[in-house]
Design an enzyme around this catalytic site. Structure first.
Site, short mmCIF file in Angstrom:
data_model
loop_
_atom_site.label_atom_id
_atom_site.label_comp_id
_atom_site.label_asym_id
_atom_site.label_seq_id
_atom_site.Cartn_x
_atom_site.Cartn_y
_atom_site.Cartn_z
N TRP A 5 0.86 -1.16 0.18
CA TRP A 5 -0.14 0.10 -0.14
C TRP A 5 0.84 1.27 -0.12
O TRP A 5 1.83 1.32 0.95
CB TRP A 5 -0.90 0.08 1.15
CG TRP A 5 -1.62 1.29 1.21
CD1 TRP A 5 -2.77 1.50 0.54
CD2 TRP A 5 -1.32 2.49 2.05
NE1 TRP A 5 -3.08 2.92 0.92
CE2 TRP A 5 -2.29 3.60 1.56
CE3 TRP A 5 -0.22 2.73 3.04
CZ2 TRP A 5 -2.35 4.70 2.54
CZ3 TRP A 5 -0.28 3.98 3.69
CH2 TRP A 5 -1.29 5.03 3.49
N GLU B 236 -2.84 -2.86 -2.55
CA GLU B 236 -4.01 -2.42 -2.13
C GLU B 236 -4.44 -1.04 -2.41
O GLU B 236 -3.49 -0.24 -2.07
CB GLU B 236 -3.63 -2.59 -0.40
CG GLU B 236 -4.84 -1.88 0.32
CD GLU B 236 -4.39 -1.90 1.90
OE1 GLU B 236 -3.26 -2.25 2.12
OE2 GLU B 236 -5.31 -1.45 2.51
N LYS C 135 -6.81 2.48 -2.43
CA LYS C 135 -7.78 3.37 -1.74
C LYS C 135 -8.25 4.65 -2.37
O LYS C 135 -7.99 4.93 -3.32
CB LYS C 135 -6.73 3.87 -0.51
CG LYS C 135 -7.23 4.64 0.53
CD LYS C 135 -6.17 5.03 1.67
CE LYS C 135 -6.72 5.43 3.07
NZ LYS C 135 -5.80 5.65 3.83
N ASP D 104 -9.57 -3.32 1.18
CA ASP D 104 -9.73 -2.77 2.68
C ASP D 104 -10.93 -2.25 2.74
O ASP D 104 -11.44 -1.38 2.20
CB ASP D 104 -8.50 -1.84 2.75
CG ASP D 104 -8.34 -1.31 4.20
OD1 ASP D 104 -9.54 -0.82 4.80
OD2 ASP D 104 -7.30 -1.32 4.80
N HIS E 27 -11.48 1.43 2.65
CA HIS E 27 -11.08 2.31 1.62
C HIS E 27 -11.89 2.60 0.52
O HIS E 27 -11.68 2.92 -0.55
CB HIS E 27 -9.92 1.45 1.03
CG HIS E 27 -8.52 1.50 1.94
ND1 HIS E 27 -7.25 1.16 1.44
CD2 HIS E 27 -8.49 1.89 3.12
CE1 HIS E 27 -6.43 1.32 2.36
NE2 HIS E 27 -7.11 2.05 3.51
N HIS F 148 -8.59 -6.95 3.81
CA HIS F 148 -8.18 -6.06 4.97
C HIS F 148 -9.32 -5.72 5.84
O HIS F 148 -10.24 -4.91 5.48
CB HIS F 148 -7.38 -4.72 4.64
CG HIS F 148 -6.08 -4.81 4.53
ND1 HIS F 148 -5.05 -3.81 4.47
CD2 HIS F 148 -5.32 -6.03 4.85
CE1 HIS F 148 -3.78 -4.36 4.44
NE2 HIS F 148 -3.90 -5.79 4.79
N ASP G 182 -12.29 8.44 8.43
CA ASP G 182 -11.13 7.40 8.92
C ASP G 182 -11.28 6.15 8.30
O ASP G 182 -12.42 5.65 8.35
CB ASP G 182 -11.32 7.52 10.18
CG ASP G 182 -10.11 6.57 10.80
OD1 ASP G 182 -8.84 6.91 10.66
OD2 ASP G 182 -10.26 5.59 11.52
N ASP H 29 -9.76 3.27 9.50
CA ASP H 29 -9.03 2.32 10.35
C ASP H 29 -9.48 2.09 11.86
O ASP H 29 -8.78 1.88 12.79
CB ASP H 29 -7.62 2.51 10.38
CG ASP H 29 -6.84 2.58 8.94
OD1 ASP H 29 -6.70 1.58 8.66
OD2 ASP H 29 -6.64 3.49 8.43
N ASP I 143 -6.66 -4.81 9.77
CA ASP I 143 -6.12 -3.79 9.46
C ASP I 143 -6.70 -2.43 10.25
O ASP I 143 -7.85 -2.17 9.56
CB ASP I 143 -5.95 -3.30 8.07
CG ASP I 143 -5.04 -2.06 7.82
OD1 ASP I 143 -4.48 -1.63 8.61
OD2 ASP I 143 -5.05 -1.55 6.65
C1 RNT Z 1 -3.72 2.33 5.03
C2 RNT Z 1 -3.71 0.99 4.54
C3 RNT Z 1 -2.55 0.26 5.22
C4 RNT Z 1 -2.18 0.52 6.38
C5 RNT Z 1 -1.35 -0.53 6.86
C6 RNT Z 1 -0.49 0.16 8.07
O1 RNT Z 1 -4.82 3.09 4.62
O2 RNT Z 1 -5.00 0.39 4.92
O3 RNT Z 1 -3.04 -1.34 4.62
O4 RNT Z 1 -3.27 0.29 7.13
O5 RNT Z 1 -0.14 -0.71 5.84
ZN ZN Z 2 -5.34 -1.75 4.61
#
Ligand code: RNT
Ligand code: ZN
Length: 421
Positions: free
Chosen positions: A186, A227, A229, A261, A264, A288, A296, A298, A328
């Site tokens: 990523w 990955e 986003k 993810d 994302h 993920h 946000d 995460d 993640d």
């Molecule tokens: C970031 C991505 C990535 C990170 C990690 C730390 O938005 O999701 O996967 O969270 O690599």
């Molecule tokens: Zn991720």
């Protein structure tokens, strides 16, 4: 404490109830026990890592200052071992390249397997697999959120070299452990404001990737993933590695996994819906597991509808062997080890919940265009005694049920994490 006989009799009655839907709970529990979920090392210390230099440059950041973050590799390992006690089922551990055991003069373009021997030995002892991620953020050469897309050739080359080194380390880890190690890429590349020439950024990204993946690493224990986003902090207007970009890229390189993810995408998009759109093209997917909240991406995953829907899609596709699970998230506003436990347990719960669906029955209704029965059964399923199956699953793995793990966390916090300076 719930007495053992109460647990057993509740399980037996739940088992009988699920059986009326044609579900064999024993069989499902056995299957679930064997599906690995990779635990993200970076929740332990707010994605700081253990490089010798102080890090500059953004790309990623955790919020909160709950006391007791891991300060060393030993701390992370200790925290993970503690957390594993409360996680039923198979585990892997997901490292970032900044978590190695580095000498003074290290830089990211000269990382080697030897810097990760400490992790491989640890994983060997625990009998778990490892996953890996190159780290293209929090570094002076990633200051403008530009790495593999940077206009400057030597900066691009630096990051290309870093990812190549990471691939070799991941392949080495996989071979050492005889378990698949995924090297997931990523990058934070993008711009805060509207770029003039999106094409050039993406063209450079493509060229960088072509150089990175030119080496064909032949190993049954190694895989690559990329990955995408939608946007991030500081890259609101443009993200070079968008989902379409990587979706196309993995189409011309089918041996590379596409990483989806859950945080994302646009909040109104369904990640669950995307899974089959890739699976029919024979793509393998790295999931993920995360929770997006507004901007946000995460938050700690919880047992909510979006996670249930994703797991339902995975299970109902019948292509579980093409899906890899990794957590993640990073949250420093709550106890970090608790965040791990909550996230992992929620992911397992959602997977179990999805596996307990009477898919054969529901598919039959749907194929016969009997939408009435389909909807009626789906509604009934929602109130089945799922908790009794989950508890039984935990008990069979010697994992505490309910909130009893909180007592042990309290002790761990008092005796271990709160003493960290
Ligand atoms: C970031 C991505 C990535 C990170 C990690 C730390 O938005 O999701 O996967 O969270 O690599
Ligand atoms: Zn991720």
């Amino acid at each position: 404490m719930i007495p053992q006989d109460v647990l057993t009799s509740r399980y037996l009655s739940a088992k009988a109830i699920y059986a009326t839907f044609g579900i064999d709970t024993e069989k499902i529990i056995n299957e679930l026990s064997d599906i690995p979920i990779s635990l993200n090392c970076w929740q332990a210390d707010d994605v700081r890592g253990f490089e010798r230099k102080t890090m500059t440059g953004g790309g990623i950041s955790a919020t909160g200052n709950y006391p007791g973050a891991a300060r060393s590799i030993e701390d992370v390992q200790k925290d993970a071992e503690f957390a594993f006690k409360f996680m039923p089922g198979r585990k892997k551990f997901n490292l970032h390249a900044i978590y190695g055991n580095f000498p003074e003069n290290h830089d990211r373009n000269n990382i080697e397997p030897e810097h990760f021997e400490i992790w491989v030995n640890w994983a060997k002892n625990l009998g778990i697999g490892l996953d890996f991620n190159p780290t293209l953020f929090s570094h002076k050469k990633a200051k403008n959120n530009l790495t593999l897309c940077h206009p400057n050739h030597s900066i691009r080359q630096y990051w290309i070299d870093h990812v190549k080194k990471s691939r070799n380390i991941a392949a080495w880890m996989g071979n050492q452990l005889k378990k698949i190690c995924i090297n997931n890429l990523w990058i934070p590349d993008g711009t805060k404001d509207v770029p003039i020439n999106r094409y050039r950024y993406r063209e450079r990204l493509l060229n960088s990737l072509e150089e990175i993946y030119a080496e064909d690493i032949q190993s049954e224990f190694f895989k690559d993933a990329v990955e995408g986003k939608l946007f991030g902090l500081g890259i609101e207007s443009f993200t070079a590695g968008s989902h379409e970009f990587y979706s196309n890229y993995t189409s011309i390189h089918p041996q590379i996994l596409l990483c989806l993810d859950m945080g994302h995408f646009h909040p109104t998009e369904s990640v669950a819906d995307k899974i089959s759109a890739h699976l029919v093209f024979e793509k393998e997917i790295l999931l993920h597991i995360s929770r997006g909240v507004r901007w946000d991406s995460d938050h700690v995953p919880i047992f909510d509808e979006s996670l249930q829907n994703v797991m339902q899609e995975v299970v109902r596709s019948g292509k579980m062997n093409k899906i890899y699970f990794a957590l993640d998230f990073f949250d420093a506003t709550i106890h970090r080890v608790a965040a791990w436990i909550i996230g992992f347990r929620s992911a397992q719960k959602a997977l179990l919940y999805a596996m307990l669906d009477p898919i054969k029955m529901l598919t039959e209704y749907e194929e016969n265009l009997d939408f009435t029965r389909k909807l009626a059964v789906l509604e009934e399923l929602k109130t089945l005694p799922f908790i009794d199956i989950w508890n039984y699953y935990c008990v069979t793995h010697n994992v505490p049920i309910g909130k009893s793990w909180l007592e042990e966390l309290k002790k761990y916090e008092k005796n271990v994490t709160s003493l960290r300076k």
